[in-house]
Design a protein around this motif. Structure first.
Motif, PDB file in Angstrom:
ATOM      1  N   TRP A  10       0.861  -1.179   0.000  1.00 20.75           N
ATOM      2  CA  TRP A  10       0.000   0.000   0.000  1.00 20.75           C
ATOM      3  C   TRP A  10       0.900   1.233   0.000  1.00 20.75           C
ATOM      4  O   TRP A  10       1.674   1.423   0.928  1.00 20.75           O
ATOM      5  CB  TRP A  10      -0.881   0.044   1.254  1.00 20.75           C
ATOM      6  N   TYR A  11       0.798   2.044  -1.041  1.00 22.86           N
ATOM      7  CA  TYR A  11       1.516   3.321  -1.027  1.00 22.86           C
ATOM      8  C   TYR A  11       0.660   4.367  -0.314  1.00 22.86           C
ATOM      9  O   TYR A  11       1.125   5.126   0.497  1.00 22.86           O
ATOM     10  CB  TYR A  11       1.794   3.814  -2.444  1.00 22.86           C
ATOM     11  N   GLN A  12      -0.634   4.351  -0.708  1.00 25.71           N
ATOM     12  CA  GLN A  12      -1.581   5.241  -0.054  1.00 25.71           C
ATOM     13  C   GLN A  12      -2.614   4.384   0.661  1.00 25.71           C
ATOM     14  O   GLN A  12      -2.644   3.176   0.483  1.00 25.71           O
ATOM     15  CB  GLN A  12      -2.268   6.150  -1.096  1.00 25.71           C
ATOM     16  N   SER A  37      -1.157  -0.566 -17.425  1.00 19.88           N
ATOM     17  CA  SER A  37      -0.475   0.463 -16.662  1.00 19.88           C
ATOM     18  C   SER A  37      -1.151   0.618 -15.293  1.00 19.88           C
ATOM     19  O   SER A  37      -2.376   0.675 -15.214  1.00 19.88           O
ATOM     20  CB  SER A  37      -0.546   1.779 -17.454  1.00 19.88           C
ATOM     21  N   GLY A  38      -0.355   0.625 -14.239  1.00 25.92           N
ATOM     22  CA  GLY A  38      -0.920   0.749 -12.894  1.00 25.92           C
ATOM     23  C   GLY A  38      -1.276  -0.579 -12.245  1.00 25.92           C
ATOM     24  O   GLY A  38      -1.732  -0.614 -11.101  1.00 25.92           O
ATOM     25  N   ALA A  39      -1.064  -1.687 -12.953  1.00 26.96           N
ATOM     26  CA  ALA A  39      -1.457  -3.009 -12.424  1.00 26.96           C
ATOM     27  C   ALA A  39      -0.559  -3.474 -11.282  1.00 26.96           C
ATOM     28  O   ALA A  39      -0.937  -4.364 -10.522  1.00 26.96           O
ATOM     29  CB  ALA A  39      -1.454  -4.037 -13.544  1.00 26.96           C
ATOM     30  N   GLY A  40       0.658  -2.897 -11.182  1.00 25.52           N
ATOM     31  CA  GLY A  40       1.553  -3.276 -10.088  1.00 25.52           C
ATOM     32  C   GLY A  40       2.845  -3.943 -10.528  1.00 25.52           C
ATOM     33  O   GLY A  40       3.614  -4.419  -9.686  1.00 25.52           O
ATOM     34  N   PHE A  85      15.621  -0.427 -14.348  1.00 21.14           N
ATOM     35  CA  PHE A  85      14.437   0.335 -13.969  1.00 21.14           C
ATOM     36  C   PHE A  85      13.767   0.883 -15.223  1.00 21.14           C
ATOM     37  O   PHE A  85      14.411   1.082 -16.258  1.00 21.14           O
ATOM     38  CB  PHE A  85      14.823   1.492 -13.043  1.00 21.14           C
ATOM     39  N   GLN A  86      12.482   1.151 -15.074  1.00 20.79           N
ATOM     40  CA  GLN A  86      11.721   1.675 -16.206  1.00 20.79           C
ATOM     41  C   GLN A  86      12.324   3.000 -16.699  1.00 20.79           C
ATOM     42  O   GLN A  86      12.326   3.277 -17.887  1.00 20.79           O
ATOM     43  CB  GLN A  86      10.260   1.872 -15.759  1.00 20.79           C
ATOM     44  N   ASP A  87      12.863   3.798 -15.784  1.00 22.35           N
ATOM     45  CA  ASP A  87      13.462   5.084 -16.182  1.00 22.35           C
ATOM     46  C   ASP A  87      14.995   5.010 -16.190  1.00 22.35           C
ATOM     47  O   ASP A  87      15.665   6.044 -16.094  1.00 22.35           O
ATOM     48  CB  ASP A  87      12.953   6.201 -15.268  1.00 22.35           C
TER      49      ASP A  87
END
Ligand SMILES: Nc1ncnc2c1ncn2[C@@H]1O[C@H](COP(=O)(O)OP(=O)(O)O)[C@@H](O)[C@H]1O
Ligand SMILES: [Mg+2]
Length: 221
Positions: A10-12, A37-40, A85-87
């Motif tokens: 949990w980030y938030q 996108s956003g799936a984890g 990493f993605q970036d």
């Protein structure tokens, strides 16, 4: 080799990035992690590198619970793990050669061995001619290859790659997948996060499909 038991992140407070993930990845496996996108996907890879800590659950790598690893022991895990990493996270104040050599400097090898291994890895990825360049002057695809070279140069036991072919055309993607396949054939356990389903299909490997932070069961990619 890699096991996750009831792992959540949990980030938030409202929505978890990962929820109740149970996984077993045997040594030497080659696994794709897919999902929108956003799936984890990135979160899962970061947990395995102890870049992020799980909120709940256990993560065993070589039998060690890395979810509870003291900071002093994280070095060992990272020395055995190569990550893209993605970036990319290339260092802008070092040239290409120095960025890749960084993974070997912590191993206190003789300078001559470091140079030879870096050169061979850059050559394998077809980027040796950019050895003296600043990473910021390279194209996205070139930066990607440097990041992959840096992750692979110290012969990791585990290789994690976050969208290693993102933004590349089909031919360039397949070349990178060839290098990763080769690394896997030599015994390295590989996890590749991607949303490139065409590539996943063509590779015919195990797929872990994430949907909203959970593993989707019985979903063909
Ligand atoms: N550092 C962070 N802080 C807050 N939320 C985050 C952070 N990283 C990722 N998230 C959220 O967690 C979820 C999963 O993200 P991520 O693992 O990056 O997914 P993917 O790589 O599949 O796109 C998303 O809802 C994202 O917004
Ligand atoms: Mg991601």
């Amino acid at each position: 080799m890699i096991q996750l038991f009831h792992v959540s992140k949990w980030y938030q407070k409202e929505v978890p990035a990962l929820q109740d993930i149970n996984l077993h990845i045997p040594k030497g496996d080659f696994v794709f992690v897919t999902g929108a996108s956003g799936a984890g996907k990135s979160t899962l890879l970061k947990l395995l590198f102890a870049e992020e800590r799980p909120t709940n659950g256990q993560i065993l790598v070589h039998g060690r619970n890395i979810a509870r690893l003291p900071f002093s022991r994280i070095h060992t895990l990272r020395r055995e793990t190569g990550i893209v990493f993605q970036d990319f996270k290339l260092l802008p104040n070092r040239n290409v050669f120095q960025n890749v050599a960084l993974s070997l400097e912590v191993l206190s090898l003789p300078q001559r061995d470091i140079s030879r291994r870096v050169w061979l890895m850059l050559q394998r990825l077809g980027i040796q001619h950019k050895m003296r360049a600043n990473p910021l002057t390279l194209s996205g695809g070139e930066q990607q290859r440097v990041a992959i070279a840096r992750a692979l140069v110290n012969d990791p036991v585990i290789f994690l790659a976050d969208e290693p072919t993102g933004g590349l055309d089909h031919e360039a993607s397949m070349k990178i997948m060839e290098v990763i396949t080769d690394v896997n054939a030599r015994g390295t356990t590989v996890l590749v996060a991607t949303h490139n389903l065409e590539m996943v299909r063509s590779m015919g490997r195990r797929v872990i499909h994430l949907e909203g932070g959970r593993i989707a069961q019985g979903v063909a990619p």
